[in-house]
Design a protein around this motif. Structure first.
Motif, mmCIF file in Angstrom:
data_model
loop_
_atom_site.group_PDB
_atom_site.id
_atom_site.type_symbol
_atom_site.label_atom_id
_atom_site.label_comp_id
_atom_site.label_asym_id
_atom_site.label_seq_id
_atom_site.Cartn_x
_atom_site.Cartn_y
_atom_site.Cartn_z
ATOM 1 N N ILE A 116 44.239 17.993 -19.739
ATOM 2 C CA ILE A 116 45.079 17.532 -20.838
ATOM 3 C C ILE A 116 44.402 16.353 -21.538
ATOM 4 N N HIS A 117 44.260 16.466 -22.841
ATOM 5 C CA HIS A 117 43.725 15.377 -23.654
ATOM 6 C C HIS A 117 44.482 15.342 -24.974
ATOM 7 N N TYR A 118 44.563 14.183 -25.561
ATOM 8 C CA TYR A 118 45.259 14.032 -26.839
ATOM 9 C C TYR A 118 44.406 14.587 -27.966
ATOM 10 N N ASN A 119 44.890 15.622 -28.653
ATOM 11 C CA ASN A 119 44.139 16.210 -29.769
ATOM 12 C C ASN A 119 45.057 16.618 -30.925
ATOM 13 N N LYS A 120 46.208 15.974 -31.043
ATOM 14 C CA LYS A 120 47.160 16.331 -32.090
ATOM 15 C C LYS A 120 46.610 16.177 -33.503
ATOM 16 N N PRO A 121 45.793 15.131 -33.796
ATOM 17 C CA PRO A 121 45.244 15.042 -35.167
ATOM 18 C C PRO A 121 44.474 16.284 -35.576
ATOM 19 N N LEU A 122 43.705 16.858 -34.639
ATOM 20 C CA LEU A 122 42.956 18.072 -34.958
ATOM 21 C C LEU A 122 43.898 19.234 -35.230
ATOM 22 N N GLY A 123 45.014 19.275 -34.526
ATOM 23 C CA GLY A 123 46.000 20.328 -34.756
ATOM 24 C C GLY A 123 46.528 20.305 -36.175
ATOM 25 N N TYR A 124 46.790 19.114 -36.695
ATOM 26 C CA TYR A 124 47.259 18.997 -38.068
ATOM 27 C C TYR A 124 46.175 19.381 -39.065
ATOM 28 N N LEU A 125 44.933 19.025 -38.785
ATOM 29 C CA LEU A 125 43.842 19.388 -39.684
ATOM 30 C C LEU A 125 43.650 20.905 -39.726
ATOM 31 N N LEU A 126 43.812 21.564 -38.583
ATOM 32 C CA LEU A 126 43.708 23.017 -38.554
ATOM 33 C C LEU A 126 44.876 23.663 -39.289
ATOM 34 N N GLU A 127 46.024 23.043 -39.193
ATOM 35 C CA GLU A 127 47.221 23.612 -39.823
ATOM 36 C C GLU A 127 47.144 23.594 -41.338
ATOM 37 N N TYR A 128 46.497 22.579 -41.910
ATOM 38 C CA TYR A 128 46.541 22.440 -43.376
ATOM 39 C C TYR A 128 45.905 23.631 -44.064
ATOM 40 N N ILE A 129 44.832 24.194 -43.484
ATOM 41 C CA ILE A 129 44.212 25.369 -44.091
ATOM 42 C C ILE A 129 45.102 26.589 -43.893
#
Length: 356
Positions: A116-129
């Motif tokens: 488990i690691h914090y990666n929520k910012p990347l999730g939002y960046l992937l979502e925008y496309i």
């Protein structure tokens, strides 16, 4: 040729409709990033005590914490997200959870998340496309490129261009290169603004080296947990951008070809919206999903611009006895379509004289 391309590019970017759309869409992007989710703030501190391998102690602590504090998605998602992630990727959950392909067969995990690691910012960046990026590029491409050829017919300059020294081929090449440059710049602009917004929103882009399968889109929806591709979050972000750009350029070629076939910009706009916008609205927005139309959804032009489906789950097709992955088959089809569309665009502008 370079000066001709510069001239055609200037004609595209000086359209008032393009600037108005850019301004409006970028404002919507900022509002969506800031208010579209209940709490996209820096959650590193909540994840820090639990980062690393998923152990029985962490699983038990997550279960106890969720029960004692009444876990709910409506509450602070950054604080409780770590417990949700641990529960989802615990050995017991993975063992008891199965996903099935279209043939009813159980899909195997190529990559199993064990840390488990914090990666929520990347999730939002992937979502925008996956969501806003597709809408943004469709509108910008339509407004910028639909008039490229149709405008020449409407103004009566098409015949003059074709009779000039470079009118039969080089003008078309210049328009094509200028249009592709326009698409590239729009993707760069949107990507840059999106990165800036989420950098300011989160304060970091943590989790870049974590597996793609552990990245939650829509904060707690793990769209890639069965993805067969061994990519880190940042590697996939790069792949996503390149794929999105390629899909946008293919869509741009289609818009140009329809423009060459249309008598006015409005007609070109309507036809292109029907070709790309209707399937996107039906399948992605309205969740229209009859069995007979499945192939339209899987091989629509917006699929490549959206990207997610191509890398989400393992899938293969048998074509003349040859087994091809969904990604490879889709790319082959798009390559053939693009070659045909570009050839048709050249031939149409060179030979068609009168529009009724």
């Amino acid at each position: 040729m370079i000066r001709l391309t510069q001239y055609e590019f200037a004609k595209i970017i000086t359209r008032k409709s393009v600037y108005l759309a850019l301004a409006g869409l970028l404002v919507l992007l900022a509002l969506y990033a800031c208010f579209g989710h209940p709490g996209p703030l820096n959650g590193t501190s909540y994840y820090k005590p639990y980062e690393g391998a998923i152990t029985e102690e962490k699983v038990q602590a997550a279960q106890d914490q969720k029960q004692s504090e009444g876990y709910s998605e409506e509450k602070n998602q950054n604080r409780y997200g770590v417990f949700y992630d641990i529960s989802i990727f615990s050995p017991e959950s993975i063992k008891n959870y199965a996903r099935y392909d279209d043939s009813g067969n159980v899909m195997e995990r190529t990559v199993t998340v064990s840390e488990i690691h914090y990666n929520k910012p990347l999730g939002y960046l992937l979502e925008y496309i996956d969501q806003f990026g597709v809408l943004f590029m469709m509108i910008i491409i339509l407004l910028g490129l639909a008039p490229v050829f149709a405008e020449e017919y409407a103004r009566g300059t098409a015949a003059l261009l074709r009779s000039s020294k470079r009118g039969r081929s080089q003008v078309v090449s210049a328009k094509l290169m200028a249009s592709m440059l326009y698409v590239v710049l729009c993707v760069i602009l949107f990507t840059g603004v999106n990165l800036l917004i989420y950098w300011l929103r989160f304060g970091n882009l943590a989790g870049a080296d974590t597996p793609l399968q552990s990245v939650g889109m829509y904060f707690q929806g793990f769209y890639y947990d069965f993805s067969p591709y061994r990519l880190s979050a940042v590697q996939y972000y790069g792949v996503q951008l390149v794929t999105h750009l390629a899909g946008s350029m293919i869509f741009g070629c289609i818009v140009l070809c329809i423009s060459a076939l249309s008598s006015t910009s409005f007609v070109a706009m309507v036809i292109n919206v029907a070709i790309v916008g209707v399937p996107y609205l039906a399948f992605d927005v309205l969740n229209f999903n009859p069995g007979w139309a499945k192939w339209i959804e899987e091989f629509s032009f917006s699929t490549m611009m959206r990207v997610t489906r191509l890398f989400q789950t393992p899938a293969s097709y048998s074509v003349f006895g040859l087994e091809l992955s969904y990604l490879n088959l889709y790319m082959i089809i798009m390559a053939v379509v693009t070659i045909g569309v570009v050839f048709g665009m050249y031939r149409t502008f060179r030979t068609r004289e009168v529009f009724s």
